[in-house]
Design a protein around this motif. Sequence first.
Motif, PDB file in Angstrom:
ATOM      1  N   PHE A  19       0.832  -1.206   0.000  1.00  0.00           N
ATOM      2  CA  PHE A  19       0.000   0.000   0.000  1.00  0.00           C
ATOM      3  C   PHE A  19       0.870   1.261   0.000  1.00  0.00           C
ATOM      4  CE2 PHE A  19      -3.338  -2.903   1.615  1.00  0.00           C
ATOM      5  CZ  PHE A  19      -4.363  -2.550   0.744  1.00  0.00           C
ATOM      6  N   MET A  20       1.989   1.210   0.717  1.00  0.00           N
ATOM      7  CA  MET A  20       2.909   2.355   0.727  1.00  0.00           C
ATOM      8  C   MET A  20       3.521   2.567  -0.662  1.00  0.00           C
ATOM      9  SD  MET A  20       3.296   3.631   3.943  1.00  0.00           S
ATOM     10  CE  MET A  20       4.989   4.060   4.299  1.00  0.00           C
ATOM     11  N   ALA A  21       3.885   1.473  -1.339  1.00  0.00           N
ATOM     12  CA  ALA A  21       4.459   1.581  -2.678  1.00  0.00           C
ATOM     13  C   ALA A  21       3.427   2.105  -3.679  1.00  0.00           C
ATOM     14  CB  ALA A  21       4.982   0.215  -3.128  1.00  0.00           C
ATOM     15  N   ALA A  22       2.180   1.646  -3.535  1.00  0.00           N
ATOM     16  CA  ALA A  22       1.119   2.158  -4.404  1.00  0.00           C
ATOM     17  C   ALA A  22       0.955   3.659  -4.222  1.00  0.00           C
ATOM     18  CB  ALA A  22      -0.195   1.439  -4.103  1.00  0.00           C
ATOM     19  N   ASN A  23       1.105   4.128  -2.989  1.00  0.00           N
ATOM     20  CA  ASN A  23       1.033   5.568  -2.731  1.00  0.00           C
ATOM     21  C   ASN A  23       2.187   6.317  -3.388  1.00  0.00           C
ATOM     22  OD1 ASN A  23      -1.368   5.722  -1.384  1.00  0.00           O
ATOM     23  ND2 ASN A  23      -0.500   5.998   0.649  1.00  0.00           N
ATOM     24  N   CYS A  24       3.361   5.687  -3.463  1.00  0.00           N
ATOM     25  CA  CYS A  24       4.473   6.306  -4.191  1.00  0.00           C
ATOM     26  C   CYS A  24       4.096   6.524  -5.646  1.00  0.00           C
ATOM     27  CB  CYS A  24       5.719   5.416  -4.105  1.00  0.00           C
ATOM     28  SG  CYS A  24       6.447   5.269  -2.457  1.00  0.00           S
ATOM     29  N   ASN A  25       3.445   5.527  -6.227  1.00  0.00           N
ATOM     30  CA  ASN A  25       3.015   5.628  -7.612  1.00  0.00           C
ATOM     31  C   ASN A  25       1.947   6.699  -7.787  1.00  0.00           C
ATOM     32  OD1 ASN A  25       1.675   4.901 -10.225  1.00  0.00           O
ATOM     33  ND2 ASN A  25       3.134   3.219 -10.158  1.00  0.00           N
ATOM     34  N   LEU A  26       0.992   6.728  -6.867  1.00  0.00           N
ATOM     35  CA  LEU A  26      -0.074   7.727  -6.942  1.00  0.00           C
ATOM     36  C   LEU A  26       0.479   9.144  -6.817  1.00  0.00           C
ATOM     37  CD1 LEU A  26      -2.832   6.020  -4.751  1.00  0.00           C
ATOM     38  CD2 LEU A  26      -2.876   6.327  -7.236  1.00  0.00           C
ATOM     39  N   ALA A  27       1.422   9.335  -5.884  1.00  0.00           N
ATOM     40  CA  ALA A  27       2.013  10.661  -5.694  1.00  0.00           C
ATOM     41  C   ALA A  27       2.783  11.105  -6.931  1.00  0.00           C
ATOM     42  CB  ALA A  27       2.931  10.650  -4.472  1.00  0.00           C
ATOM     43  N   SER A  28       3.471  10.157  -7.571  1.00  0.00           N
ATOM     44  CA  SER A  28       4.191  10.481  -8.800  1.00  0.00           C
ATOM     45  C   SER A  28       3.221  10.892  -9.905  1.00  0.00           C
ATOM     46  CB  SER A  28       5.035   9.287  -9.243  1.00  0.00           C
ATOM     47  OG  SER A  28       5.706   9.556 -10.450  1.00  0.00           O
ATOM     48  N   ASN A  29       2.139  10.130 -10.063  1.00  0.00           N
ATOM     49  CA  ASN A  29       1.109  10.486 -11.049  1.00  0.00           C
ATOM     50  C   ASN A  29       0.483  11.834 -10.740  1.00  0.00           C
ATOM     51  OD1 ASN A  29      -0.208   7.076 -11.461  1.00  0.00           O
ATOM     52  ND2 ASN A  29       1.645   8.050 -12.231  1.00  0.00           N
ATOM     53  N   TYR A  30       0.277  12.092  -9.457  1.00  0.00           N
ATOM     54  CA  TYR A  30      -0.317  13.350  -9.018  1.00  0.00           C
ATOM     55  C   TYR A  30       0.565  14.535  -9.412  1.00  0.00           C
ATOM     56  CZ  TYR A  30      -2.946  16.424  -5.825  1.00  0.00           C
ATOM     57  OH  TYR A  30      -3.720  17.421  -5.289  1.00  0.00           O
ATOM     58  N   ALA A  31       1.878  14.350  -9.258  1.00  0.00           N
ATOM     59  CA  ALA A  31       2.808  15.447  -9.530  1.00  0.00           C
ATOM     60  C   ALA A  31       2.976  15.717 -11.021  1.00  0.00           C
ATOM     61  CB  ALA A  31       4.166  15.137  -8.903  1.00  0.00           C
TER      62      ALA A  31
END
Length: 301
Positions: free
Chosen positions: A175-187
């Motif tokens: 779940f933490m790694a998925a959040n890394c991906n989401l934050a990258s997409n967000y940026a």
Amino acid sequence: MMGIGAVLCGDAAAKLHGNAEFFPASICILFVIFAQLAANTYNRYHDEVKQSGDNVDAHISSHSSSLTDSPFFLKEISTAMLLLACMTGCSIAAMGGWWTLIVAAFILAFGWLMVGGTTPIIRTPWSPLFTFILFGPLTVISVTLIQSIHEASPEMPVSWFDVAPAIYLGLSAGFMAANCNLASNYATMTQDIRNSRYTFTVTFGRRVTRIVFLINAVIAQAIMAISAFTLHLDHPYLTLIVPAVCLAFDLYIWWEMRTLPRYRLNEVSSLTYINLLLMGLISSIIAIFVGMPDDSHMILF
């Protein structure tokens, strides 16, 4: 930082039940570094060949006189990193056994699907799911098992006792790694729209991304907190330091996602990588104090 954080989570899971092995864990860290360098460099090469636009946004010019910006260099360095990953992978297979070859096949397939082919997964809304699997259960459980069976007989089956900590930590790290991906997409939402990257944020919007990010953060740390008691550790409250610190960090990141101007959103993705690395590092340190005594016969230190 994502890969090293995931490996450290696997090391922490092994330490909880006295199965930590320094050498296999070190080789796993080297493997994940080489594998990520191979994938990231190939992603840049693939983007240059397909002219997808990401390199341009990153201010990487294919017309530069520098050798390091040429497609030839990108392809060769990706191949070199893949060979180094294979070399370290052979060492892991020698210690872990035949089942590690199946894991290697999954990693190779997932890596290719993420950055290669006609439509790389990183350009689709499914990228967080693949990141969850790759840097979560797949990595953490594998690293734990490699250490757990390093001295065990090949005929000795792996028990739930050995795997349970890795499942908890693997889901949390996922779940933490998925959040890394989401934050990258967000940026990178603006650039992704320009380059026809239909990422999770482009597809569902920034508001939904923030909601999913927050839900993932709560679930990840809830799993960590629950595992502190279901694994019957000697000092369960000491292990609550990890979910408390990481959840506070995630809440800070979520707030930054809401308030930072768009030109500074890259800081958000960097913070998520640090948070996953921090989770693995703190977990590995605390596991020394709350885990069972090391039963290894091969003591290096």
